[in-house]
Design an enzyme around this catalytic site. Sequence first.
Site, PDB file in Angstrom:
ATOM      1  CG  ASP A   1      -0.246  -0.017   2.542  1.00 52.90           C
ATOM      2  OD1 ASP A   1       0.980   0.255   2.558  1.00 52.90           O
ATOM      3  OD2 ASP A   1      -0.891  -0.276   3.569  1.00 52.90           O
TER       4      ASP A   1
ATOM      5  CG  HIS B   1      -2.162  -3.390   6.625  1.00 51.68           C
ATOM      6  ND1 HIS B   1      -1.927  -2.607   5.509  1.00 51.68           N
ATOM      7  CD2 HIS B   1      -3.173  -4.229   6.280  1.00 51.68           C
ATOM      8  CE1 HIS B   1      -2.744  -2.970   4.539  1.00 51.68           C
ATOM      9  NE2 HIS B   1      -3.519  -3.945   4.992  1.00 51.68           N
TER      10      HIS B   1
ATOM     11  CG  HIS C   1      -5.229   3.611  17.838  1.00 55.06           C
ATOM     12  ND1 HIS C   1      -5.240   4.856  18.448  1.00 55.06           N
ATOM     13  CD2 HIS C   1      -4.894   3.850  16.548  1.00 55.06           C
ATOM     14  CE1 HIS C   1      -4.920   5.788  17.570  1.00 55.06           C
ATOM     15  NE2 HIS C   1      -4.711   5.205  16.389  1.00 55.06           N
ATOM     16  CD  GLU C   2      -3.773   1.239  13.925  1.00 55.76           C
ATOM     17  OE1 GLU C   2      -4.367   1.704  12.918  1.00 55.76           O
ATOM     18  OE2 GLU C   2      -2.895   1.887  14.553  1.00 55.76           O
TER      19      GLU C   2
ATOM     20  CG  HIS D   1      -7.629   4.509  12.571  1.00 53.13           C
ATOM     21  ND1 HIS D   1      -7.988   5.826  12.839  1.00 53.13           N
ATOM     22  CD2 HIS D   1      -6.365   4.363  13.033  1.00 53.13           C
ATOM     23  CE1 HIS D   1      -6.975   6.441  13.408  1.00 53.13           C
ATOM     24  NE2 HIS D   1      -5.973   5.589  13.548  1.00 53.13           N
TER      25      HIS D   1
ATOM     26  CG  HIS E   1      -5.064   9.869  14.911  1.00 53.06           C
ATOM     27  ND1 HIS E   1      -4.042   9.984  13.988  1.00 53.06           N
ATOM     28  CD2 HIS E   1      -5.127   8.550  15.232  1.00 53.06           C
ATOM     29  CE1 HIS E   1      -3.491   8.796  13.789  1.00 53.06           C
ATOM     30  NE2 HIS E   1      -4.139   7.894  14.530  1.00 53.06           N
TER      31      HIS E   1
END
Lengths: 377, 82
Positions: free
Chosen positions: A71, A97, A119-120, A123, A129
Site C-alpha cells: 500500500d 495492518h 486503536h486501529e 479507524h 485521531h
Amino acid sequence: FTTFPGSPKWRETNLTYRIVNYTPDLPKESVDSAIEKALKVWEEVTPLTFSRRSEGEADIMISFAAGEHGDFYPFDGPGQSLAHAYPPGPGFYGDVHFDDDEKWTLGPSGTNLFLVAAHELGHSLGLFHSDKKEALMYPVYRLSTSPAQFQLSQDDIDGIQSLYGPHPSSDATVVPMSSVSPRPETPAKCDPALSFDAVSTLRGELLFFKDRYFWRISRWNPEPEVNLISAFWPSLPSHLDAAYEAHSRDSVFIFKGNQFWAVRGNEVQAGYPKALHTLGFPPTVKKIDAAVSDKEKKTTYFFVEDKYWRFDEKRRLMDKGFPRLIKDDFPGIEPQIDAVLQAFGFFYFFHGSSQFEFDPNARTVTHTLKSNSWLLC
Amino acid sequence: YPLHGAVRQDHPSMDLAQQYLEKYYNFEKNEKQVFRRKDSSPIVKKIQEMQKFLGLEVTGRLDSSTMDVMLKPRCGVPDVGG
C-alpha cells in the site's frame, strides 16, 4: 474526536473480520483473543457486532507485515509506526495492518497487541485521531493500564456513537439512525444532461466536481463515491471553475473566479488563495474555464473562452507566445470548455453533457462520449 | 541546540523532525529547510500544527517535549493529509 473526511461509516451493523496471518511473536490463540477483546471494546458501546471468517473476503482483513507491503504506507522497522488501518469501505478499506518488525506482546513490555488493535479498529470503524491524551484514538502509543482494566474514554465513546449510536441495551435514548442514503440534493450521476464544473486527478484517483459535491473514483474502488467538497476541504468554495494536478508537486490547484487554491491530499496549503495574475495572466482574465497538466511534459494548459495559455510547471512561468486560439491547436474542440482530463495518453474535453476524446499526436477528436461516462452510467 | 537563530540542517534531531513531519503531517519532501525560528517558515508552521494536534504547547520549536513525542512509537495513520 474526529472522523475521516466525509465521515465514512459501515452501513451494515453486522460486520465480518478475518485474521489473515499471524506474528511469530505470540501464539495464535493469544492473537485471536487480543483481537476479540479489541473488537469487544467497540461492540459494547455501539450496535455493531463482529463475526469471524476463516477464509475469503471480510469487511475487516487483519494482517501482519513488515516494510513495504503493497500500500502507500510502508512500515519502518522497530518503533515509529506500529500499525495502520483504513476507514470503512470496500476492498482494502476497513483493513488493519500490524508492523511485524515490532515485538508484539500481551503485557506491558514490548508493544501490546490488544491496545494497538483496539486503536486501529477504531479507524476501521471510521474514527480518526483524537487530540485528547487520555483517548484511545490519541495517535501516540501509551500503555497506561493493564489491558484487563482498559476502558474507552468518554471522547472515544462520543466519537464512535456519533457514527453508530449507542449499544441497544444502553438506557440512552436511541435516536433512529436515518439509513445512509445519498443526500436528496446530490446531483444525479447518471442524468444524461449532467455537466461538470471541473475534473482533476489526485494521487491516482479521479475527481469530478459539480456544485457543492465531487465524485471520487479510484482503481481500488471503482464504485464512484460522492462527497461534499467542504467535507474534505472546508475552506474551499463550491461551484468551481477548474482544477488540475501538478504531479511533481503532489498538489492539486483549484480555481474559482480570480483566485486559486493548492491542496495536498485533504490539506489546503497555507498562503492560499492567491490571485490569478500571480500565474502570469493579464488583468483582463477574471476567471478560467478549465485546466489540465501534462504529467510527462510538466506543462499545464489553461483554457479561457476561445483561447488557451501554456504554463511551465518546472519554472512556474507562463510560456511566451500565448494565448493562442484553441481551434488552431485543438481542432474539433469548441470554446467554453468546462473541464479537461488527461488519461491514457488522451485529453478528454468536457463541454456540457458531451465529452470529446482528443489525440494530441494526431491532433484530432477520436471519440465523442457522454460527460458522465466515467461514472459507470 | 541554539534556542534562538538558525539550527544547522545536519543536526540529528532535524533529520528525525523532518522525517516525522513528512510521514505524519504531509510536510513537502523536497522543502529545503533552515530551522530558523521565523514564524512564517514552513517547517515552523508544521511543528506548530503538530504541537496543536497532539495537545502540546505550541512553540514552533523542537523543544524537549516535542522531541519526546516524535521519538515515541505511534499509529501509522498520518494526522494530516493522508
